[in-house]
Design a protein around this motif. Structure first.
Motif, mmCIF file in Angstrom:
data_model
loop_
_atom_site.group_PDB
_atom_site.id
_atom_site.type_symbol
_atom_site.label_atom_id
_atom_site.label_comp_id
_atom_site.label_asym_id
_atom_site.label_seq_id
_atom_site.Cartn_x
_atom_site.Cartn_y
_atom_site.Cartn_z
ATOM 1 N N UNK A 1 64.411 67.071 9.171
ATOM 2 C CA UNK A 1 63.845 67.053 7.830
ATOM 3 C C UNK A 1 64.850 67.674 6.865
ATOM 4 N N UNK A 2 65.198 66.946 5.813
ATOM 5 C CA UNK A 2 66.172 67.425 4.830
ATOM 6 C C UNK A 2 65.578 67.331 3.437
ATOM 7 N N UNK A 3 65.984 68.242 2.562
ATOM 8 C CA UNK A 3 65.462 68.288 1.203
ATOM 9 C C UNK A 3 66.601 68.569 0.236
ATOM 10 N N UNK A 4 66.896 67.594 -0.636
ATOM 11 C CA UNK A 4 67.931 67.765 -1.655
ATOM 12 C C UNK A 4 67.308 68.001 -3.029
ATOM 13 N N UNK A 5 66.134 68.627 -3.029
ATOM 14 C CA UNK A 5 65.493 68.980 -4.284
ATOM 15 C C UNK A 5 64.413 68.033 -4.740
ATOM 16 N N UNK A 6 64.178 66.987 -3.966
ATOM 17 C CA UNK A 6 63.147 66.011 -4.325
ATOM 18 C C UNK A 6 62.067 65.917 -3.255
ATOM 19 N N UNK B 1 60.961 67.022 1.020
ATOM 20 C CA UNK B 1 61.524 66.764 2.346
ATOM 21 C C UNK B 1 61.454 65.293 2.746
ATOM 22 N N UNK B 2 62.512 64.837 3.421
ATOM 23 C CA UNK B 2 62.576 63.468 3.940
ATOM 24 C C UNK B 2 63.126 63.507 5.359
ATOM 25 N N UNK B 3 62.655 62.585 6.172
ATOM 26 C CA UNK B 3 63.167 62.476 7.528
ATOM 27 C C UNK B 3 64.506 61.755 7.528
ATOM 28 N N UNK C 1 66.336 52.490 6.091
ATOM 29 C CA UNK C 1 65.220 52.537 7.037
ATOM 30 C C UNK C 1 64.057 53.360 6.487
ATOM 31 N N UNK C 2 62.856 53.013 6.908
ATOM 32 C CA UNK C 2 61.673 53.866 6.761
ATOM 33 C C UNK C 2 61.495 54.586 8.088
ATOM 34 N N UNK C 3 61.305 55.907 8.032
ATOM 35 C CA UNK C 3 61.185 56.700 9.256
ATOM 36 C C UNK C 3 59.881 57.463 9.289
ATOM 37 N N UNK C 4 59.327 57.572 10.493
ATOM 38 C CA UNK C 4 58.163 58.418 10.749
ATOM 39 C C UNK C 4 58.281 58.912 12.188
ATOM 40 N N UNK D 1 67.600 57.090 6.466
ATOM 41 C CA UNK D 1 66.883 58.047 5.630
ATOM 42 C C UNK D 1 66.232 57.271 4.476
ATOM 43 N N UNK D 2 64.954 57.550 4.231
ATOM 44 C CA UNK D 2 64.192 56.772 3.265
ATOM 45 C C UNK D 2 64.380 57.243 1.831
#
Length: 240
Positions: free
Chosen positions: A71-76, A78-80, A221-224, A186-187
């Protein structure tokens, strides 16, 4: 691509020796997982990050768990992010067969890992149906993002990657079709560019290959925790 079992969450302790990662699971236990990624994984190895692992029951495996996502977050928010560089070939193959990459639709035959060029294997070879010439498809895994919304490749120097571009160009010279597919796991990506500051030689090889007739595609990609699916084409900023 659906996982056979939902991924297992955990907290990253450390990545080390390139191919290993220590993770604390939800029950407090600590395990070592394999890390199937040869790159630097720039920005994706911070201790304390939430990660997702797949599990194998194979008795031949030294490590039962495989690191799949972080999980990463660049300020917008968290995204997988998918870090398993062994997934993209299968993901692109699935998307071609499902008709989700229209630029590569219409062929009768699809083969994977076919020898070609100078001691190389093409990720996907398409033939028949659409046209007389073969279509050589190389796939690269993309997960680097330093500015929100902009995916980049590569995350470390890659002479092997430059070699693949040269060999794709040689297939064009022989009258075939050649396509490089950058697959962004990453979505949160909305566009794609080359990380020329990280590997100027690869960026130069990209431009040379594009000028020679190698087609460049980028898909996101869409990830879950249950599935990864190719879902959207992205603009490539560096095509001139």
């Amino acid at each position: 691509m659906k996982f056979s079992h939902p991924l297992v969450p955990g907290i990253l302790v450390q990545r080390y020796k390139r191919f290993l990662a220590d993770v604390t699971l939800a029950d407090g236990s600590s395990i070592t997982a394999s890390c199937p990624n040869t790159g630097s994984m720039l920005g994706l190895t911070a201790p304390g990050s939430r990660v997702w692992l797949s599990e194998s029951d194979s008795p031949a495996r030294k490590y039962r768990h495989t690191w799949e996502m972080i999980e990463a977050d660049l300020g917008q928010g968290p995204h997988l992010v998918g870090i398993n560089s062994g997934r993209p070939n299968a993901l692109v193959t699935e998307a071609i067969l499902d008709g989700r990459i229209p630029e590569l639709a219409g062929y009768v035959n699809l083969k994977r890992e076919v020898k070609y060029g100078i001691n190389s294997r093409i990720d996907v070879l398409l033939s028949g149906g659409r046209e007389d010439r073969n279509c050589y498809v190389e796939v690269k895994n993309v997960h680097l993002m330093r500015s929100a919304g902009e995916a980049e490749f590569p995350d470390s120097k890659t002479e092997r990657g430059a070699k693949h571009l040269r060999e794709l160009s040689s297939m064009v010279d022989e009258g075939h079709r050649a396509v490089m597919v950058f697959l962004v796991q990453r979505s949160d990506a909305e566009k794609f560019s080359l990380a020329a500051d990280i590997d100027p030689a690869y960026a130069a090889a990209f431009q040379t290959a594009a000028a020679s007739g190698v087609e460049m595609l980028c898909y996101r990609c869409h990830l879950s925790p249950t599935e990864i699916r190719v879902d959207k084409r992205l603009e490539i900023a560096d095509l001139t």
